[in-house]
Scaffold this motif. Sequence first.
Motif, PDB file in Angstrom:
ATOM      1  N   GLU A  33       4.031   5.826  -7.586  1.00 46.24           N
ATOM      2  CA  GLU A  33       4.646   6.280  -6.337  1.00 46.24           C
ATOM      3  C   GLU A  33       3.719   7.177  -5.525  1.00 46.24           C
ATOM      4  OE1 GLU A  33       8.298   8.226  -7.318  1.00 46.24           O
ATOM      5  OE2 GLU A  33       7.322   9.808  -8.448  1.00 46.24           O
ATOM      6  N   GLY A  34       2.419   7.008  -5.732  1.00 41.10           N
ATOM      7  CA  GLY A  34       1.470   7.719  -4.879  1.00 41.10           C
ATOM      8  C   GLY A  34       1.371   9.199  -5.137  1.00 41.10           C
ATOM      9  N   GLU A  35       1.849   9.629  -6.294  1.00 47.24           N
ATOM     10  CA  GLU A  35       1.926  11.059  -6.562  1.00 47.24           C
ATOM     11  C   GLU A  35       0.767  11.552  -7.434  1.00 47.24           C
ATOM     12  OE1 GLU A  35       4.451  12.525  -5.069  1.00 47.24           O
ATOM     13  OE2 GLU A  35       4.258  14.550  -5.832  1.00 47.24           O
TER      14      GLU A  35
ATOM     15  N   ASN B 273      -4.333   5.486  -2.470  1.00 51.10           N
ATOM     16  CA  ASN B 273      -3.655   5.190  -3.730  1.00 51.10           C
ATOM     17  C   ASN B 273      -3.344   3.704  -3.753  1.00 51.10           C
ATOM     18  OD1 ASN B 273      -3.600   7.813  -4.829  1.00 51.10           O
ATOM     19  ND2 ASN B 273      -1.887   8.359  -3.500  1.00 51.10           N
TER      20      ASN B 273
END
Lengths: 158, 286, 797
Positions: free
Chosen positions: A45-47, A61
């Motif tokens: 989730e791009g975290e 990402n």
Amino acid sequence: MAGLAAVRFRVNGVERTVEAPPVKRLLDVLREDLQLTGTKEGCGEGECGSCAVLMNGELVNSCLVPVLQAEGAVVCTIEGVSVDGRLAPVQQCFLEEGGAQCGICTPGMILATHHLLEKYPQPTLLQIQEGLAGNLCRCTGYMRIFEAVRQASERGRD
Amino acid sequence: MRSNPAHYEMVAPATLDDVLALLAHAPGVHTPMAGGTELMVALGAGRLATRRLVSINHLRELRFISTDDGLVTIGSGTTFSDVRRSAVIAAEFGLLAEAASWTGSVANQNRGTLGGNIVNASPAADSPPALLAYDAEVRLVSVRGMRTLPYREFHLGYKKTALEPDELVHSIVLPRVYAGWVGYIRKVGTRNAQAISKVALAGLARMEGGRVRDVRIAAASLREIPVRCLATEAAVIGREITAETIQAARVAMMREARPIDDIRSSAKYRAAVAGNLVEEFLRRLL
Amino acid sequence: MAKTEAPKPILGTSPLRKEGVAKVLGATRYIDDIALDGMLFGATVRASIARGRILDIQFEQKDDLGNPIDWSKFTIVTANDIPGENTIVHLTKDHPCLAAEFINHPEEPILLLAHREKAMLPAAVAAVKITYEEWPGVFTIEDSEAGIERAKAGDETGVIWRGHGHGGGNNTFKTYCMLKDQTEIPESVWAEAAYIVEGEYRTGAQEQLYIENNGVIAECVVADEAVQEVTVQGSMQCPFYLVHALELVFNLPADRCRVIQVETGGAFGGKEDFPSVIGSHAALLAMKSGRPVKMTYDRAEDMVATTKRHPSRTRHRTAVAKDGRLLAGEIEFVIDGGAYATLSPVVLSRGVIHSPGPYDWPYLRVDGRAVATNVAPHGAFRGFGAPQSIFAVERHMDKIAGVVGITPEEMRRRNFLKSGEKTATGQHLSDPVDLQGLLTRALREADYHRKREEFARTNVGAVVKRGIGFASFFHGSGFTGSGERRLNSLVEIELNAEGMPNILVSSTEFGQGTNTILCQVAAQTLKIPYDDVLIAQPDTYRVPNSGPTVASRTAMIVGKLVERAAEQLCVTLVGSGFLAEGYTGEEFKDGAKRYLAANGALKASVRYQAPADIFWDDEQYRGDAYPAYAWAVYVAEVAVDTRTYQATVTDFHALQEVGKVLHPKLAAGQIEGGVAQGIGYALYEKCVWQNGRMANNQMTNYIMPTSADLPPIHAHFEEVPSIHGPGGAKGIGELPMDGPAPAILNAIEQATGIAFGEIPLLPEDIFARMTGTDGAEKLNPDVMEPAIAAAVGEVGD
């Protein structure tokens, strides 16, 4: 059922074409279609930044890039950082300073460092902290990573 | 990855006109995707309702920052990194530059767009308080033409906007009138970097003769949409910044905040912090 | 040929990490980077209720989008398919591999699915519709205790775990009573004490959050409709734990259960017990399908379904003399074990033994209890019970200091354990212990006295309030009590064809540096270059059981065995005349090759021998709890912003005495990484529970510190060599998890004047206490008004 898209892009200097569902994540295309497994999935989730690659010179990402949007792009993964198996200075510094422990965040972290040093060849601590804040590391507490970045920046100056 | 990519369709028409034609042809069928930093998360989590997507990430027509004497116009496809790199935004719209720097990580700033940030319409989005404070306008484009809307009228409800199904956000327009105004912006998030805001406040004011001549206060993460805090503004406009004014502004803010409880924070905390931030803003005017 | 000088010592230097080049190249193959021919992908169908009974299971013919599901293409495993026992064994057999009837937590696995295409699985998992008879859940320590109490009155509806004949009782996995000198506290001590100080302290669950999720690939050999052999490779800490689990699930002997650890992307205890679950599941799918099966969790599943650090509640009641000397203490330490016993009894044990802190208690009674709740089982996480009980005692020491009217420093100085004294289990501290000296140095490194005085002055009227605080603590190295005797670890070193020694251990590398330090130990002992020492991949068909990679035992216990095995190898080579004293690295290889030519093979094999003076009495819960202890003083500096109520750690000094530091860079990395996790534990990382399920199971909403959230972390060492470890080393891995949380809250007390007793301490909690409002209440206009009033009043200056 939707069809496949043929997507052409350049990965680590090599022209590639893949046939894939257009929203297939660039991450999965790299890992599954191109067997470039150095790019890791940590959160999807791009975290966490484990899947970070350079796309057209920008850090992204790859879990958030549908492969269709990579059409025509120039992509660099961790496999493209070293030259003929010789470590790039950033890799050498991560190795020497203990910037890699379990190693799973390391590919993304090294690409983020490359991107950072492009922008700020002699980064301040704050710039390092901000530049790497999208790359989570659970092992190091980041201190050895900061040191590796500083060392790499010093070597870049030579 | 909790969805099957094979179940999704995505097209990438070459030009803006082609995209608008597609949207006009079957309004509401295709969901536009710019940098993907929101929609791809939803897709990965298996909660992206739409099956058909149109990529607008490649549209050069939407990625620009243009200036003329009176306005700065930012294309909706402008990334947060573009915003951070812009000299004119840094010089004249510092609150927006600051907000861009908090938006996710560097990697997400390289992909996420200003248009996407407002269309996604998260109550916790980072750019809206600054845009509200600057009294931005949004330009919406469709095959029917271009229309302009005050940004404060753009958000209608939780994840609801004034965008029609055949429209795209074309650009965001900022009036270049803020020389001499004092700005303030602060995000209170779950951590220092790539955090989701629990409260964010932007303030902009012009003083004259020791009194507040003009003031704009806007907040995110308090309500279902980003809001201008009109009651709080009313409590300070025309007044000197005294302990009484600050107190009145704090109370007004906490009353109008009416925030939400969720897994990230509590309503009372949000309201109190919003009041504290208002005070911090007003003290900066002294 | 001229003899070169003896090689420089390699212990105490920082050679490159053994597997480091592959890691920085991105060439390391973790489990999800491996694909086998014909491999299927597995997924788990889990419960959707916390407690109840399965009534019915239906397989929908279409998925949520209306796409048909061809179930004939799926491999489906239920509890009925298990050839052996339906249990994941750790210390007991209460934990089912797959739920057959009863549900005890919201992520209980019920069915397993496998398919050629990974993308087909999520929709299929969602299309399995299970109906339940739902029973009220037990979600907290207090719920669990209430269930025990109600049962005494005959109402058993709150009893979710009945003892299972494993030494537990209703809702109680395990209890311990640690009574110093087996002597109850005389009433007169309480009566005559100048002060009686009570306190209650709580810690929350914490997710390990290794960046690589749990994952395995299983293969199964089936012949004559019976499983002949099971192989599981994957991300894990303890390959032989999984062997043991597979033996029962498949009813196979250990030598038909092969487990291979592949490079592991972080673990921290989170891959100690859980791989037994996912490994057994994948193996069942492999058995049923006849194909290799990969199971890797995504982040959301890993966070919601796998183990976390046990939440805890500690109550202290302490009798104190007028001058601050401890007279007696009663400590009640309770941990929430979740739905099954798993490792809770041993977590409890370490927590109990560390609960008194490094102090001399004339009288002490500690009652420990691990209770059951309807949440996914809690498990191992760096520190293993000690961070919980040390948090309590180090906050309590500051509290006592306040009551007595002495400084936190003086409070510790008057009560520190010293060499020659006895711990609460009666262990005689024969090794040098200098807590006074450690405290002096730590406070000096952190400039504590000047800062404490300065902050006291500058905090008046400040918007950002500063504070500095510390914690002094200890951590036992190795398994608790008689654990090491029972493990009976075995280590081997063999010579390869090139005459290079190859270390054979089941001790695993997952970032902490196992490979590197064990090779350093062997290199130094054999007097050969570090680069000439190899270490084998842990494969249970190939390496002996050197025990699990847990409990701060690898450097000290396994390292010592490697040292002894290397000595044995050397003695053999020299004794047999193939090697002359004073050999060079090249001569070693030549000699080794000649030995091999003459003898075929050489393998040195060494088994753990408990030191003669180390003894533990399980019955009395008394004796030498650990062969050695690491001692530490950590100092935290904080800033609390009274506008946002956020506490931030602004500087951190970690001083420890860990025996010989084998590899300074790795050791500093262990300390810094542990401190970072400790800072997260104290201030950021909160599991939000809703009906027993973690609601914030995403990295976006479970907040671990980023590079922009941490202060400079300064790791300092004192080196007092211990006879128990190689070159004098003691354990280091878990220690840095223990100190940060209490040091930080002690600092926050200076900054705010508020004695917080619970972690994680989020801004919302600080807000609630600073403004006297309960931040947790739901918003409505009536409760809003007092909040406004309080907040307005508070910042009215």
